[in-house]
Every structure is written in structure tokens, then in C-alpha cells.
Design a protein around this motif. Structure first.
Motif, PDB file in Angstrom:
ATOM      1  N   ARG A 235     -22.083  11.395  -6.698  1.00 57.81           N
ATOM      2  CA  ARG A 235     -20.655  11.719  -6.779  1.00 57.81           C
ATOM      3  C   ARG A 235     -20.364  12.972  -5.955  1.00 57.81           C
ATOM      4  NH1 ARG A 235     -16.710   8.663  -7.641  1.00 57.81           N
ATOM      5  NH2 ARG A 235     -17.424   7.919  -9.641  1.00 57.81           N
ATOM      6  N   SER A 236     -21.260  13.967  -6.023  1.00 60.60           N
ATOM      7  CA  SER A 236     -21.057  15.210  -5.281  1.00 60.60           C
ATOM      8  C   SER A 236     -21.103  14.994  -3.774  1.00 60.60           C
ATOM      9  CB  SER A 236     -22.124  16.239  -5.665  1.00 60.60           C
ATOM     10  OG  SER A 236     -22.031  16.570  -7.020  1.00 60.60           O
ATOM     11  N   ALA A 237     -22.047  14.173  -3.332  1.00 62.31           N
ATOM     12  CA  ALA A 237     -22.241  14.008  -1.893  1.00 62.31           C
ATOM     13  C   ALA A 237     -21.428  12.857  -1.298  1.00 62.31           C
ATOM     14  CB  ALA A 237     -23.726  13.789  -1.588  1.00 62.31           C
ATOM     15  N   TYR A 238     -21.253  11.762  -2.047  1.00 61.10           N
ATOM     16  CA  TYR A 238     -20.641  10.561  -1.472  1.00 61.10           C
ATOM     17  C   TYR A 238     -19.393  10.090  -2.214  1.00 61.10           C
ATOM     18  CZ  TYR A 238     -25.125  10.315   0.886  1.00 61.10           C
ATOM     19  OH  TYR A 238     -26.227  10.607   1.635  1.00 61.10           O
ATOM     20  N   ASP A 239     -19.066  10.723  -3.329  1.00 64.26           N
ATOM     21  CA  ASP A 239     -17.915  10.364  -4.153  1.00 64.26           C
ATOM     22  C   ASP A 239     -18.017   8.939  -4.695  1.00 64.26           C
ATOM     23  OD1 ASP A 239     -15.597  11.070  -5.497  1.00 64.26           O
ATOM     24  OD2 ASP A 239     -14.318  10.203  -3.944  1.00 64.26           O
TER      25      ASP A 239
ATOM     26  N   VAL B 170     -31.763   8.264 -13.215  1.00 63.12           N
ATOM     27  CA  VAL B 170     -30.624   7.389 -13.512  1.00 63.12           C
ATOM     28  C   VAL B 170     -30.171   7.600 -14.950  1.00 63.12           C
ATOM     29  CG1 VAL B 170     -29.910   4.979 -13.827  1.00 63.12           C
ATOM     30  CG2 VAL B 170     -31.182   5.636 -11.781  1.00 63.12           C
ATOM     31  N   GLU B 171     -31.121   7.568 -15.904  1.00 63.83           N
ATOM     32  CA  GLU B 171     -30.779   7.664 -17.323  1.00 63.83           C
ATOM     33  C   GLU B 171     -30.166   9.011 -17.700  1.00 63.83           C
ATOM     34  OE1 GLU B 171     -34.387   6.665 -19.352  1.00 63.83           O
ATOM     35  OE2 GLU B 171     -34.154   4.525 -18.944  1.00 63.83           O
ATOM     36  N   SER B 172     -30.592  10.068 -17.041  1.00 68.22           N
ATOM     37  CA  SER B 172     -30.071  11.399 -17.361  1.00 68.22           C
ATOM     38  C   SER B 172     -28.712  11.670 -16.715  1.00 68.22           C
ATOM     39  CB  SER B 172     -31.055  12.481 -16.917  1.00 68.22           C
ATOM     40  OG  SER B 172     -31.119  12.533 -15.497  1.00 68.22           O
ATOM     41  N   GLY B 173     -28.306  10.825 -15.780  1.00 71.00           N
ATOM     42  CA  GLY B 173     -27.032  11.018 -15.093  1.00 71.00           C
ATOM     43  C   GLY B 173     -27.149  11.890 -13.853  1.00 71.00           C
ATOM     44  N   LYS B 174     -28.336  12.373 -13.561  1.00 65.33           N
ATOM     45  CA  LYS B 174     -28.510  13.236 -12.389  1.00 65.33           C
ATOM     46  C   LYS B 174     -28.225  12.491 -11.091  1.00 65.33           C
ATOM     47  CE  LYS B 174     -31.952  16.364 -14.326  1.00 65.33           C
ATOM     48  NZ  LYS B 174     -33.349  16.823 -14.234  1.00 65.33           N
ATOM     49  N   LEU B 175     -28.627  11.220 -11.027  1.00 65.84           N
ATOM     50  CA  LEU B 175     -28.391  10.456  -9.805  1.00 65.84           C
ATOM     51  C   LEU B 175     -26.890  10.308  -9.557  1.00 65.84           C
ATOM     52  CD1 LEU B 175     -29.657   8.904  -7.441  1.00 65.84           C
ATOM     53  CD2 LEU B 175     -29.494   6.854  -8.836  1.00 65.84           C
ATOM     54  N   ASP B 176     -26.145   9.934 -10.601  1.00 65.58           N
ATOM     55  CA  ASP B 176     -24.694   9.811 -10.441  1.00 65.58           C
ATOM     56  C   ASP B 176     -24.061  11.147 -10.059  1.00 65.58           C
ATOM     57  OD1 ASP B 176     -24.466   7.106 -10.849  1.00 65.58           O
ATOM     58  OD2 ASP B 176     -23.973   7.280 -12.975  1.00 65.58           O
TER      59      ASP B 176
END
Length: 108
Positions: free
Chosen positions: A70-74, A60-66
Motif C-alpha cells: 500500500r505504501s509503495a504501490y497503493d 502476509v498474515e501479519s499485514g506487513k506485506l499489505d
């Protein structure tokens, strides 16, 4: 405590992981064994829960989750938690802009 004591404790901990309900590859099993022994932790399941929590937090903190959401579900994680997209939060979804240029809208 000595190196022999550590080796003995690691071997005992490694063997105790046979009772774990999770299938681990050899590398993960050895790493978990070392962590359990070094941190004097008795419950491997607690350690695994903590590991998942730490991985989640760093993702979450690194932005990887977003990025992946974003890539898969927008959507982002914040949008998921709030139950609405940023456009919906800001009212952009209610008042969509026309796709054609309308230069008159800035004239008084």
C-alpha cells in the motif's frame, strides 16, 4: 548421541554449505547449519525454500506485506491477486462521486 556427535555433525553440515549457490552471511550460515542438523534435513536448498515460504506467509498474515504494498504501490496483496483494486471490484471506479457536496442527492 552426544554433544561431540552434534558438534561433528554441525561441522560437517557447515562445510557442506560451501557447495550452496547462495551467498550467506556468517550468522545465517550458522543458523541454517543448526536447523539442517537438528531437523535431520539433507538438502539446504529445500530448507531455504521452506524458510522463504514461512517468511512470506508470516508477512502476509501479519499485514506487513499489505502495508508495504500500500505504501509503495497503493494496492494490497488481494488486489494484486485479483488484478483489480477494491474500487474496481465494488464499482466505485465506474461511478466516482463528485467532489463537491451535493445535499440534494438524499432528497426524495
Amino acid at each position: 548421541m552426544t554433544l561431540d556427535d552434534l558438534t561433528e555433525d554441525i561441522e560437517e553440515t557447515y562445510e557442506s554449505l560451501d557447495d550452496l549457490d547462495v551467498d550467506l552471511d556468517e550468522g545465517t550460515r550458522r543458523e541454517l547449519t543448526m536447523l539442517l542438523t537438528a531437523l535431520d534435513e539433507d538438502d539446504p536448498e529445500d530448507m531455504l525454500e521452506e524458510a522463504v515460504s514461512m517468511l512470506f506467509q508470516s508477512t502476509v498474515e501479519s499485514g506487513k506485506l499489505d502495508f508495504h504494498l500500500r505504501s509503495a504501490y497503493d494496492v494490497t496483496y488481494d488486489e494484486y491477486l485479483s488484478g483489480m483494486t477494491y474500487d474496481e471490484m465494488t464499482g466505485g471506479a465506474q461511478f466516482p462521486q463528485a467532489e463537491q457536496k451535493d445535499e440534494r442527492r438524499y432528497q426524495f
